[in-house]
Design an enzyme around this catalytic site. Structure first.
Site, short mmCIF file in Angstrom:
data_model
loop_
_atom_site.label_atom_id
_atom_site.label_comp_id
_atom_site.label_asym_id
_atom_site.label_seq_id
_atom_site.Cartn_x
_atom_site.Cartn_y
_atom_site.Cartn_z
NE ARG A 42 -2.88 0.32 3.35
CZ ARG A 42 -2.23 0.57 4.49
NH1 ARG A 42 -1.58 1.71 4.65
NH2 ARG A 42 -2.23 -0.33 5.46
CE1 TYR A 74 -17.05 13.24 -15.44
CE2 TYR A 74 -15.95 13.13 -13.31
CZ TYR A 74 -16.74 12.55 -14.28
OH TYR A 74 -17.21 11.28 -14.11
CE LYS A 77 -12.46 10.10 -18.98
NZ LYS A 77 -12.54 9.87 -17.57
C1 LIG Z 1 -11.79 16.16 -16.69
C2 LIG Z 1 -12.07 14.96 -15.85
N1 LIG Z 1 -11.59 14.90 -14.59
C3 LIG Z 1 -11.82 13.84 -13.79
C4 LIG Z 1 -12.59 12.76 -14.22
C5 LIG Z 1 -12.81 11.59 -13.31
O1 LIG Z 1 -11.97 10.53 -13.66
P1 LIG Z 1 -12.29 8.97 -13.44
O2 LIG Z 1 -13.50 8.66 -14.27
O3 LIG Z 1 -11.03 8.30 -13.91
O4 LIG Z 1 -12.56 8.79 -11.99
C6 LIG Z 1 -13.10 12.78 -15.52
C7 LIG Z 1 -13.90 11.64 -16.00
O5 LIG Z 1 -14.56 11.69 -17.01
C8 LIG Z 1 -12.85 13.90 -16.35
O6 LIG Z 1 -13.34 13.98 -17.61
#
Ligand SMILES: Cc1ncc(COP(=O)(O)O)c(C=O)c1O
Length: 379
Positions: A45, A97, A194
């Protein structure tokens, strides 16, 4: 080291076998050579050799002193929000987001965090919202999904003048195109799901910081060690493998996006195109001054909500799906997916409506992508 070389070779040191690919260390714990002696790895961890290699590469790519690889983008943002105490105030981009908005509004609010959403592309409006209790400015640039560009250098200065930290969600560009820590930001977060992953196959997050000895660096180290959101060794290896082609992927995606944005602009069924690579985008010049590429996220509005829904059903090659950044092109309907839980007031302020589609452009042949969009929009 140049980014392309760094992406391919990372910090990899050959072990006794000469393995070119970083080994996956599937060990939860590590044998100590003797009392008060350690190999540097004690318990999984806290540290794992495969994850450490990934974290070292990510820190270098972002030009930071330390990075952590965690189980999702939301886990990364959650760790960063832990830095705030009850009564502290946070200023966030109003175009953000939807999951970040949900985390702040539905969870952190009950722990006494106060917050305001503001158009961080408007410096004066942002400065006017600063309070004595403001401890962090949290931005996305370009923002999700309206593609607003915020001035990282100016916001870092504004945050620091007021004793606050600047955090940048750098998901839309990846460190290949934008390095906010070199522009004054203190913390960078990513949904590594992403572009960093790029293959739509794992969920992961990244935190990178400018100063590992600062209070926030030490606190993050403590939270992550104590709460255990760390990425598994196998997913860490998958990300290391993905990063080897990061530059090739994002540059090809950007080339495709430029062609597609230009084509979308000429369609009578499309009323607005939001892409920072277009010279008439209001944030184009600012974006060029702080990033080396435009990325491959395009939002556009079609003539009617009915047409938006028809387009989603007519797609043949492009998948109607939530997410972005992968080699496969995806079309998202933000109002029903990524931003479904966004408060109505924020939707109205940003202009995110039921005519808006968000396109994550992949690495396919651009003419095939245009042909699919053409039959979906214009048939
Ligand atoms: C700009 C952005 N930040 C954070 C996140 C959250 O990431 P995760 O889905 O890997 O938890 C996303 C998810 O779509 C995102 O588009």
């Amino acid at each position: 080291m140049n980014d392309y070389t760094l992406e391919v070779h990372g910090c990899h040191k050959y072990d006794a076998t000469g393995a070119i690919s970083e080994p996956i260390y599937l060990s939860a714990t590590y044998r100590h050579p003797g009392y008060k002696q350690s190999t540097g790895f004690d318990y999984g961890r806290v540290a794992n050799p495969t994850r450490k290699e990934l974290e070292d590469v990510l820190a270098k790519l972002e030009r930071g002193q330390r990075a952590w690889a965690v189980s999702s983008g939301m886990a990364a943002i959650n760790m960063v929000l832990h830095l705030l105490n009850p009564g502290d105030h946070i200023l966030l981009s109003e175009d953000l987001y939807g999951g970040t908005v949900r985390l702040v509004n539905d969870i952190y609010k009950k722990y006494g965090l106060t917050f305001d959403y503001v158009n961080t592309a408007d410096l004066e409006a942002t400065a006017a919202k600063i309070r004595q209790e403001t401890k962090m400015i949290f931005i996305e640039t370009p923002s999700n999904p309206m593609m607003l560009v915020s001035d990282i250098r100016a916001l870092a200065a504004l945050a620091h003048e007021n004793g606050a930290l600047l955090t940048v969600d750098n998901t839309f560009l990846s460190p290949h195109f934008q390095k906010p820590l070199t522009l004054g930001a203190d913390i960078v977060v990513h949904s590594a799901t992403k572009y960093i992953c790029g293959h739509n196959d794992i969920i992961a997050g990244v935190i990178a910081i400018a100063d590992a000895d600062a209070g926030y660096g030490k606190d993050l180290e403590l939270y992550i060690k104590s709460e255990g959101p760390n990425l598994t060794p196998i997913d860490s290896w998958l990300l290391l493998r993905s990063i080897k082609t990061l530059g090739l992927r994002v540059e090809r995606q950007e080339k495709n996006a430029m062609k597609i944005a230009d084509w979308l602009k000429r369609q009578p069924t499309v009323t607005d195109v939001y892409y920072v690579g277009l010279p008439d985008h209001p944030g184009h010049a600012l974006h060029k001054s702080q990033a080396t590429g435009f990325g491959s996220m395009i939002s556009f509005k079609v003539k009617s909500p009915e047409l938006a829904i028809k387009v989603l059903g007519r797609l043949k090659l492009i998948a109607f799906a939530e997410s972005l950044g992968g080699v496969e092109s995806l079309l998202t309907y933000p109002i029903a997916q990524t931003h479904a839980e966004m408060p109505k007031e924020l939707l109205a302020r940003t202009g995110l409506d039921d005519r808006l589609l968000r396109f994550s452009v992949g690495i396919e042949d651009p003419e095939d992508l245009i042909a699919d969009l053409d039959q979906a929009l214009n048939s």
